[in-house]
Design a protein around this motif. Structure first.
Motif, PDB file in Angstrom:
ATOM      1  N   LYS A   1       3.088   8.952  -2.451  1.00 28.56           N
ATOM      2  CA  LYS A   1       2.360  10.097  -2.752  1.00 28.56           C
ATOM      3  C   LYS A   1       3.166  11.221  -1.734  1.00 28.56           C
ATOM      4  CE  LYS A   1      -1.649  12.755  -3.635  1.00 28.56           C
ATOM      5  NZ  LYS A   1      -2.845  12.899  -4.381  1.00 28.56           N
ATOM      6  N   VAL A   2       3.507  12.621  -2.190  1.00 28.87           N
ATOM      7  CA  VAL A   2       4.191  13.517  -1.401  1.00 28.87           C
ATOM      8  C   VAL A   2       3.526  14.654  -1.586  1.00 28.87           C
ATOM      9  CG1 VAL A   2       6.387  14.700  -0.985  1.00 28.87           C
ATOM     10  CG2 VAL A   2       6.464  12.155  -1.679  1.00 28.87           C
ATOM     11  N   PHE A   3       3.116  15.310  -0.673  1.00 30.45           N
ATOM     12  CA  PHE A   3       2.506  16.704  -0.733  1.00 30.45           C
ATOM     13  C   PHE A   3       3.729  17.637  -0.465  1.00 30.45           C
ATOM     14  CE2 PHE A   3      -1.461  14.416   0.050  1.00 30.45           C
ATOM     15  CZ  PHE A   3      -2.381  14.985  -0.738  1.00 30.45           C
ATOM     16  N   HIS A   4       4.115  18.298  -1.205  1.00 31.29           N
ATOM     17  CA  HIS A   4       5.153  19.434  -0.767  1.00 31.29           C
ATOM     18  C   HIS A   4       4.665  20.604  -0.809  1.00 31.29           C
ATOM     19  CE1 HIS A   4       8.490  22.073  -1.252  1.00 31.29           C
ATOM     20  NE2 HIS A   4       9.424  21.049  -0.906  1.00 31.29           N
ATOM     21  N   LEU A   5       4.832  21.342   0.523  1.00 32.53           N
ATOM     22  CA  LEU A   5       3.952  22.449   0.900  1.00 32.53           C
ATOM     23  C   LEU A   5       4.606  23.552   0.633  1.00 32.53           C
ATOM     24  CD1 LEU A   5       2.215  20.971   4.146  1.00 32.53           C
ATOM     25  CD2 LEU A   5       1.459  20.867   1.780  1.00 32.53           C
ATOM     26  N   GLY A   6       5.443  23.673  -0.402  1.00 37.64           N
ATOM     27  CA  GLY A   6       5.937  25.035  -0.794  1.00 37.64           C
ATOM     28  C   GLY A   6       7.156  25.464  -0.644  1.00 37.64           C
ATOM     29  N   ASP A   7       7.712  26.598  -1.550  1.00 37.12           N
ATOM     30  CA  ASP A   7       9.052  26.931  -1.459  1.00 37.12           C
ATOM     31  C   ASP A   7       9.933  25.794  -1.875  1.00 37.12           C
ATOM     32  OD1 ASP A   7       7.885  29.317  -0.853  1.00 37.12           O
ATOM     33  OD2 ASP A   7       9.037  29.432   0.991  1.00 37.12           O
ATOM     34  N   PHE A   8       9.629  25.120  -3.187  1.00 35.75           N
ATOM     35  CA  PHE A   8      10.520  24.215  -3.606  1.00 35.75           C
ATOM     36  C   PHE A   8      11.858  24.447  -4.369  1.00 35.75           C
ATOM     37  CE2 PHE A   8      11.496  21.062  -6.862  1.00 35.75           C
ATOM     38  CZ  PHE A   8      11.674  19.867  -6.054  1.00 35.75           C
ATOM     39  N   SER A   9      11.845  25.436  -5.370  1.00 36.93           N
ATOM     40  CA  SER A   9      13.029  25.573  -5.884  1.00 36.93           C
ATOM     41  C   SER A   9      13.226  26.953  -6.506  1.00 36.93           C
ATOM     42  CB  SER A   9      13.139  24.843  -7.361  1.00 36.93           C
ATOM     43  OG  SER A   9      14.077  25.359  -8.126  1.00 36.93           O
TER      44      SER A   9
ATOM     45  N   MET B   1       0.777  -1.299  -0.046  1.00 36.27           N
ATOM     46  CA  MET B   1       0.035   0.082  -0.126  1.00 36.27           C
ATOM     47  C   MET B   1       0.704   0.954   0.019  1.00 36.27           C
ATOM     48  SD  MET B   1      -3.204   0.655   2.405  1.00 36.27           S
ATOM     49  CE  MET B   1      -4.522   2.125   2.029  1.00 36.27           C
ATOM     50  N   PRO B   2       0.489   2.262  -0.666  1.00 31.50           N
ATOM     51  CA  PRO B   2       1.440   3.538  -0.970  1.00 31.50           C
ATOM     52  C   PRO B   2       1.401   4.055   0.191  1.00 31.50           C
ATOM     53  CG  PRO B   2      -0.235   3.297  -2.865  1.00 31.50           C
ATOM     54  CD  PRO B   2      -0.413   2.120  -1.905  1.00 31.50           C
ATOM     55  N   ASN B   3       2.419   4.921   0.590  1.00 32.85           N
ATOM     56  CA  ASN B   3       2.520   5.787   1.893  1.00 32.85           C
ATOM     57  C   ASN B   3       1.941   7.122   1.337  1.00 32.85           C
ATOM     58  OD1 ASN B   3       3.192   3.880   4.139  1.00 32.85           O
ATOM     59  ND2 ASN B   3       5.061   3.815   2.996  1.00 32.85           N
ATOM     60  N   VAL B   4       1.871   8.089   2.162  1.00 31.55           N
ATOM     61  CA  VAL B   4       1.615   9.419   2.049  1.00 31.55           C
ATOM     62  C   VAL B   4       2.555  10.361   2.877  1.00 31.55           C
ATOM     63  CG1 VAL B   4      -0.052  11.320   2.112  1.00 31.55           C
ATOM     64  CG2 VAL B   4      -0.669   9.239   1.455  1.00 31.55           C
ATOM     65  N   PHE B   5       3.307  11.027   2.218  1.00 37.05           N
ATOM     66  CA  PHE B   5       4.411  12.022   2.969  1.00 37.05           C
ATOM     67  C   PHE B   5       3.881  13.366   2.786  1.00 37.05           C
ATOM     68  CE2 PHE B   5       6.378   8.034   2.057  1.00 37.05           C
ATOM     69  CZ  PHE B   5       7.362   7.771   2.967  1.00 37.05           C
ATOM     70  N   VAL B   6       4.635  14.468   3.632  1.00 34.36           N
ATOM     71  CA  VAL B   6       4.396  15.910   3.573  1.00 34.36           C
ATOM     72  C   VAL B   6       5.944  16.402   3.841  1.00 34.36           C
ATOM     73  CG1 VAL B   6       1.964  16.037   3.805  1.00 34.36           C
ATOM     74  CG2 VAL B   6       3.611  15.721   5.955  1.00 34.36           C
ATOM     75  N   ILE B   7       6.196  17.516   3.154  1.00 34.26           N
ATOM     76  CA  ILE B   7       7.419  18.129   3.407  1.00 34.26           C
ATOM     77  C   ILE B   7       7.298  19.536   2.934  1.00 34.26           C
ATOM     78  CG2 ILE B   7       8.470  17.296   1.209  1.00 34.26           C
ATOM     79  CD1 ILE B   7      10.493  17.453   4.648  1.00 34.26           C
ATOM     80  N   SER B   8       8.193  20.520   3.236  1.00 33.86           N
ATOM     81  CA  SER B   8       8.174  21.565   2.673  1.00 33.86           C
ATOM     82  C   SER B   8       9.466  22.481   2.683  1.00 33.86           C
ATOM     83  CB  SER B   8       7.012  22.803   3.403  1.00 33.86           C
ATOM     84  OG  SER B   8       7.436  23.313   4.499  1.00 33.86           O
ATOM     85  N   ASP B   9       9.750  23.510   1.880  1.00 33.44           N
ATOM     86  CA  ASP B   9      10.840  24.580   2.096  1.00 33.44           C
ATOM     87  C   ASP B   9      11.986  23.881   1.748  1.00 33.44           C
ATOM     88  OD1 ASP B   9       9.472  27.094   3.144  1.00 33.44           O
ATOM     89  OD2 ASP B   9       8.555  25.572   4.446  1.00 33.44           O
ATOM     90  N   HIS B  10      12.339  23.209   0.855  1.00 34.02           N
ATOM     91  CA  HIS B  10      13.722  22.836   0.280  1.00 34.02           C
ATOM     92  C   HIS B  10      14.437  23.971  -0.262  1.00 34.02           C
ATOM     93  CE1 HIS B  10      12.034  18.516   0.331  1.00 34.02           C
ATOM     94  NE2 HIS B  10      13.156  18.166   0.287  1.00 34.02           N
ATOM     95  N   HIS B  11      14.066  24.959  -0.892  1.00 32.17           N
ATOM     96  CA  HIS B  11      14.678  26.041  -1.325  1.00 32.17           C
ATOM     97  C   HIS B  11      15.736  25.764  -2.375  1.00 32.17           C
ATOM     98  CE1 HIS B  11      13.058  29.643   1.070  1.00 32.17           C
ATOM     99  NE2 HIS B  11      12.449  28.560   1.474  1.00 32.17           N
TER     100      HIS B  11
END
Length: 169
Positions: free
Chosen positions: A48-56, A1-11
């Motif tokens: 699945k990954v939700f990136h909550l902004g400020d990626f690049s 079963m797929p996992n769900v992840f969240v992360i933000s602000d890699h810049h």
């Protein structure tokens, strides 16, 4: 079963963020490679990954090259540094979905870039980024900025387990 992840602000590509946030990297290239490795160490292609902004902060070609190396189905919620580019730009960069607005996940979690106003009587949790190493007090806020999670996407299950204590049988 797929996992769900969240992360933000890699810049990605933002050299000054290394000093601004005391990131433990010797160069922007070191930061990029380390963050890609940490992402792919936990995220599998079916996840699945939700990136909550400020990626690049990089151009389309360089951003596309990074997104292509990151595993998983990637949804971007635009951050303040992403909004200068259109949804179509981010889709062309390789994101599977792009939202200009916060998302509601699981009927209970608000996924946003900036923290949202949540009064103590609201039965919701705001998972957000934007404030990097800072934290809001209370169980209604979870900051998923990379600095607080060792530059690694955090599983939704681990966030839920911290919010809802296991009931004893």
């Amino acid at each position: 079963m797929p996992n769900v992840f969240v992360i933000s602000d890699h810049h990605f590509g933002h050299k000054a963020i290394i000093d601004f946030e005391s990131r433990p990297f010797t160069s922007v290239e070191d930061m990029t490679e380390t963050m890609i490795e940490k992402w792919n160490a936990v995220v599998k292609p079916e996840d699945k990954v939700f990136h909550l902004g400020d990626f690049s902060f990089l151009n389309l070609e360089k951003t596309k090259a990074i997104v292509a190396r990151l595993q998983g189905y990637k949804t971007l919620v635009l951050g303040n540094h992403d909004r200068g580019r259109s949804r179509s730009w981010w889709l062309e960069a390789g994101f599977d979905e792009v939202s200009e607005y916060p998302l509601v996940y699981g009927g209970f979690f608000f996924l946003s870039h900036e923290p949202m106003y949540m009064n103590k009587h609201m039965p919701y949790v705001n998972i957000h980024g934007h404030i990097h190493g800072q934290k809001y007090e209370g169980v209604q806020y979870v900051n998923v900025s990379v600095e607080l999670w060792d530059y690694t996407p955090v599983s939704f299950e681990s966030i839920k387990s911290k919010l809802v204590p296991n009931e004893e049988q």
